[in-house]
Design a protein around this motif. Structure first.
Motif, mmCIF file in Angstrom:
data_model
loop_
_atom_site.group_PDB
_atom_site.id
_atom_site.type_symbol
_atom_site.label_atom_id
_atom_site.label_comp_id
_atom_site.label_asym_id
_atom_site.label_seq_id
_atom_site.Cartn_x
_atom_site.Cartn_y
_atom_site.Cartn_z
ATOM 1 N N HIS A 1 11.889 -9.491 -6.586
ATOM 2 C CA HIS A 1 10.677 -10.284 -6.326
ATOM 3 C C HIS A 1 9.997 -9.961 -4.990
ATOM 4 C CE1 HIS A 1 11.517 -13.599 -9.531
ATOM 5 N NE2 HIS A 1 11.455 -12.392 -10.047
ATOM 6 N N PRO A 2 10.715 -9.848 -3.875
ATOM 7 C CA PRO A 2 10.021 -9.537 -2.611
ATOM 8 C C PRO A 2 9.297 -8.185 -2.651
ATOM 9 C CG PRO A 2 12.224 -10.365 -2.155
ATOM 10 C CD PRO A 2 12.141 -10.143 -3.637
ATOM 11 N N HIS A 3 9.966 -7.187 -3.201
ATOM 12 C CA HIS A 3 9.355 -5.853 -3.287
ATOM 13 C C HIS A 3 8.142 -5.888 -4.226
ATOM 14 C CE1 HIS A 3 8.968 -1.541 -3.209
ATOM 15 N NE2 HIS A 3 9.158 -1.451 -4.520
ATOM 16 N N LEU A 4 8.287 -6.567 -5.326
ATOM 17 C CA LEU A 4 7.189 -6.695 -6.285
ATOM 18 C C LEU A 4 5.999 -7.425 -5.650
ATOM 19 C CD1 LEU A 4 6.295 -6.184 -9.202
ATOM 20 C CD2 LEU A 4 7.288 -8.393 -9.789
ATOM 21 N N ALA A 5 6.283 -8.481 -4.898
ATOM 22 C CA ALA A 5 5.207 -9.229 -4.230
ATOM 23 C C ALA A 5 4.447 -8.330 -3.253
ATOM 24 C CB ALA A 5 5.775 -10.436 -3.500
ATOM 25 N N MET A 6 5.176 -7.474 -2.540
ATOM 26 C CA MET A 6 4.543 -6.544 -1.613
ATOM 27 C C MET A 6 3.629 -5.579 -2.371
ATOM 28 S SD MET A 6 6.244 -3.560 0.730
ATOM 29 C CE MET A 6 6.518 -2.599 -0.745
ATOM 30 N N LEU A 7 4.106 -5.057 -3.487
ATOM 31 C CA LEU A 7 3.296 -4.132 -4.280
ATOM 32 C C LEU A 7 2.063 -4.834 -4.848
ATOM 33 C CD1 LEU A 7 6.141 -2.261 -6.207
ATOM 34 C CD2 LEU A 7 4.744 -1.353 -4.337
ATOM 35 N N MET A 8 2.232 -6.068 -5.301
ATOM 36 C CA MET A 8 1.108 -6.826 -5.856
ATOM 37 C C MET A 8 0.064 -7.142 -4.775
ATOM 38 S SD MET A 8 1.310 -7.070 -8.941
ATOM 39 C CE MET A 8 2.486 -6.679 -10.170
ATOM 40 N N ASP A 9 0.550 -7.460 -3.590
ATOM 41 C CA ASP A 9 -0.381 -7.710 -2.481
ATOM 42 C C ASP A 9 -1.197 -6.453 -2.173
ATOM 43 O OD1 ASP A 9 0.353 -10.342 -2.231
ATOM 44 O OD2 ASP A 9 1.724 -10.001 -0.534
ATOM 45 N N ALA A 10 -0.540 -5.314 -2.187
ATOM 46 C CA ALA A 10 -1.246 -4.053 -1.925
ATOM 47 C C ALA A 10 -2.286 -3.806 -3.021
ATOM 48 C CB ALA A 10 -0.269 -2.891 -1.843
ATOM 49 N N THR A 11 -1.951 -4.160 -4.253
ATOM 50 C CA THR A 11 -2.908 -3.990 -5.351
ATOM 51 C C THR A 11 -4.095 -4.928 -5.166
ATOM 52 O OG1 THR A 11 -1.172 -3.310 -6.888
ATOM 53 C CG2 THR A 11 -3.212 -4.122 -7.858
ATOM 54 N N ARG A 12 -3.798 -6.171 -4.890
ATOM 55 C CA ARG A 12 -4.852 -7.187 -4.769
ATOM 56 C C ARG A 12 -5.715 -6.982 -3.519
ATOM 57 N NH1 ARG A 12 -1.753 -11.177 -4.800
ATOM 58 N NH2 ARG A 12 -1.886 -11.842 -2.658
ATOM 59 N N LEU A 13 -5.091 -6.742 -2.385
ATOM 60 C CA LEU A 13 -5.819 -6.685 -1.123
ATOM 61 C C LEU A 13 -6.398 -5.307 -0.790
ATOM 62 C CD1 LEU A 13 -3.319 -8.822 0.986
ATOM 63 C CD2 LEU A 13 -5.464 -9.591 -0.072
ATOM 64 N N GLU A 14 -5.691 -4.261 -1.195
ATOM 65 C CA GLU A 14 -6.107 -2.921 -0.806
ATOM 66 C C GLU A 14 -6.552 -2.055 -1.978
ATOM 67 O OE1 GLU A 14 -2.989 -1.220 1.643
ATOM 68 O OE2 GLU A 14 -2.483 -3.224 2.373
ATOM 69 N N GLY A 15 -6.421 -2.596 -3.203
ATOM 70 C CA GLY A 15 -6.818 -1.823 -4.380
ATOM 71 C C GLY A 15 -5.912 -0.647 -4.668
ATOM 72 N N ILE A 16 -4.647 -0.767 -4.258
ATOM 73 C CA ILE A 16 -3.683 0.318 -4.448
ATOM 74 C C ILE A 16 -2.775 -0.031 -5.621
ATOM 75 C CG2 ILE A 16 -1.749 1.575 -3.434
ATOM 76 C CD1 ILE A 16 -2.950 0.883 -0.681
ATOM 77 N N GLY A 17 -2.709 0.859 -6.602
ATOM 78 C CA GLY A 17 -1.805 0.662 -7.731
ATOM 79 C C GLY A 17 -0.449 1.282 -7.454
ATOM 80 N N PHE A 18 0.452 1.130 -8.394
ATOM 81 C CA PHE A 18 1.785 1.722 -8.236
ATOM 82 C C PHE A 18 2.383 2.038 -9.594
ATOM 83 C CE2 PHE A 18 2.514 -2.841 -8.540
ATOM 84 C CZ PHE A 18 3.592 -2.933 -9.406
ATOM 85 N N SER A 19 3.297 2.966 -9.594
ATOM 86 C CA SER A 19 4.151 3.286 -10.740
ATOM 87 C C SER A 19 5.554 3.404 -10.175
ATOM 88 C CB SER A 19 3.741 4.599 -11.400
ATOM 89 O OG SER A 19 2.509 4.464 -12.050
ATOM 90 N N GLU A 20 6.437 2.579 -10.680
ATOM 91 C CA GLU A 20 7.775 2.531 -10.108
ATOM 92 C C GLU A 20 8.770 2.089 -11.171
ATOM 93 O OE1 GLU A 20 9.564 0.269 -6.305
ATOM 94 O OE2 GLU A 20 7.538 1.068 -6.024
ATOM 95 N N GLU A 21 10.002 2.516 -10.984
ATOM 96 C CA GLU A 21 11.065 2.124 -11.897
ATOM 97 C C GLU A 21 11.622 0.769 -11.467
ATOM 98 O OE1 GLU A 21 15.199 4.185 -12.874
ATOM 99 O OE2 GLU A 21 13.507 5.587 -13.046
ATOM 100 N N PHE A 22 11.792 -0.112 -12.441
ATOM 101 C CA PHE A 22 12.365 -1.438 -12.201
ATOM 102 C C PHE A 22 13.369 -1.749 -13.290
ATOM 103 C CE2 PHE A 22 8.376 -2.063 -9.910
ATOM 104 C CZ PHE A 22 8.764 -2.840 -8.840
ATOM 105 N N GLU A 23 14.227 -2.710 -13.015
ATOM 106 C CA GLU A 23 15.035 -3.313 -14.067
ATOM 107 C C GLU A 23 14.364 -4.640 -14.380
ATOM 108 O OE1 GLU A 23 19.079 -3.416 -12.557
ATOM 109 O OE2 GLU A 23 19.524 -1.625 -13.716
ATOM 110 N N MET A 24 14.039 -4.849 -15.665
ATOM 111 C CA MET A 24 13.348 -6.069 -16.062
ATOM 112 C C MET A 24 14.263 -6.885 -16.968
ATOM 113 S SD MET A 24 9.399 -4.756 -16.288
ATOM 114 C CE MET A 24 8.656 -6.372 -16.110
ATOM 115 N N VAL A 25 13.850 -8.117 -17.246
ATOM 116 C CA VAL A 25 14.710 -9.058 -17.954
ATOM 117 C C VAL A 25 14.012 -9.539 -19.227
ATOM 118 C CG1 VAL A 25 16.011 -11.214 -17.759
ATOM 119 C CG2 VAL A 25 15.597 -9.830 -15.717
ATOM 120 N N LYS A 26 14.703 -9.395 -20.345
ATOM 121 C CA LYS A 26 14.190 -9.896 -21.618
ATOM 122 C C LYS A 26 14.423 -11.399 -21.704
ATOM 123 C CE LYS A 26 14.987 -5.594 -24.073
ATOM 124 N NZ LYS A 26 15.287 -4.997 -25.358
ATOM 125 N N LYS A 27 13.802 -12.033 -22.655
ATOM 126 C CA LYS A 27 13.978 -13.468 -22.877
ATOM 127 C C LYS A 27 15.457 -13.791 -23.100
ATOM 128 C CE LYS A 27 12.284 -17.296 -25.693
ATOM 129 N NZ LYS A 27 11.363 -17.688 -26.786
#
Length: 167
Positions: free
Chosen positions: A41-67
């Motif tokens: 979550h902290p790393h994701l929040a940083m990436l989202m802030d960069a997207t929202r505030l600076e218009g910077i996208g990202f492509s990165e590997e994550f482990e995600m969680v199914k229902k």
């Protein structure tokens, strides 16, 4: 804060439903951080802030969680959609399940390790056979030198028998 959005409103694709096990209604308008491990979550929040505030996208590997709670690897790409004046219109996110790729990579690494072990074992066996050849050759020379009735002849015979068995 972070939502799956587009210019038309909030959209969840059928592929997302299938991948994560949630219905579109369960995901629409909700934070998609629930699909990530809490540790990310902290790393994701940083990436989202960069997207929202600076218009910077990202492509990165994550482990995600199914229902279901199952954790699986994905390649997540998230990029801003900007108006012609540069203002943020929304964002688009694409998650690609890379479970099969990771499995194949692991199998490949295992195969490489086994090949390395096989090569090393072959080299050791070759070296060992070379040493056995020296032992046998010297045992035969010693046998010729001392003659058949020498007390050491039976020991040389045992050396030769063991060396032939080890070949």
């Amino acid at each position: 804060r972070t939502r799956v959005t587009s210019a038309l409103g909030e959209i969840v694709s059928p592929g997302t439903e299938t991948m994560f096990g949630y219905t579109a209604d369960e995901l629409t308008g909700r934070r998609f951080s629930r699909l990530h491990r809490e540790a990310d979550h902290p790393h994701l929040a940083m990436l989202m802030d960069a997207t929202r505030l600076e218009g910077i996208g990202f492509s990165e590997e994550f482990e995600m969680v199914k229902k279901s709670g199952e954790i699986f690897p994905v390649m997540l790409s998230f990029h801003p959609l900007q108006e012609t004046d540069g203002s943020l219109q929304g964002a688009i996110g694409v998650a690609l399940d890379i479970s099969r790729q990771k499995q194949l990579e692991q199998q490949f690494r295992h195969t490489q390790k086994m090949e390395s072990v096989g090569t090393m074992a072959g080299g050791i066996a070759h070296h060992f056979n070379n040493l056995l050849g020296i032992v046998l050759g010297n045992a035969e020379l010693a046998e010729e030198d001392i003659g058949r009735f020498h007390p050491a002849d039976k020991f040389i015979g045992q050396i030769k028998t063991a060396a032939y068995r080890a070949e």
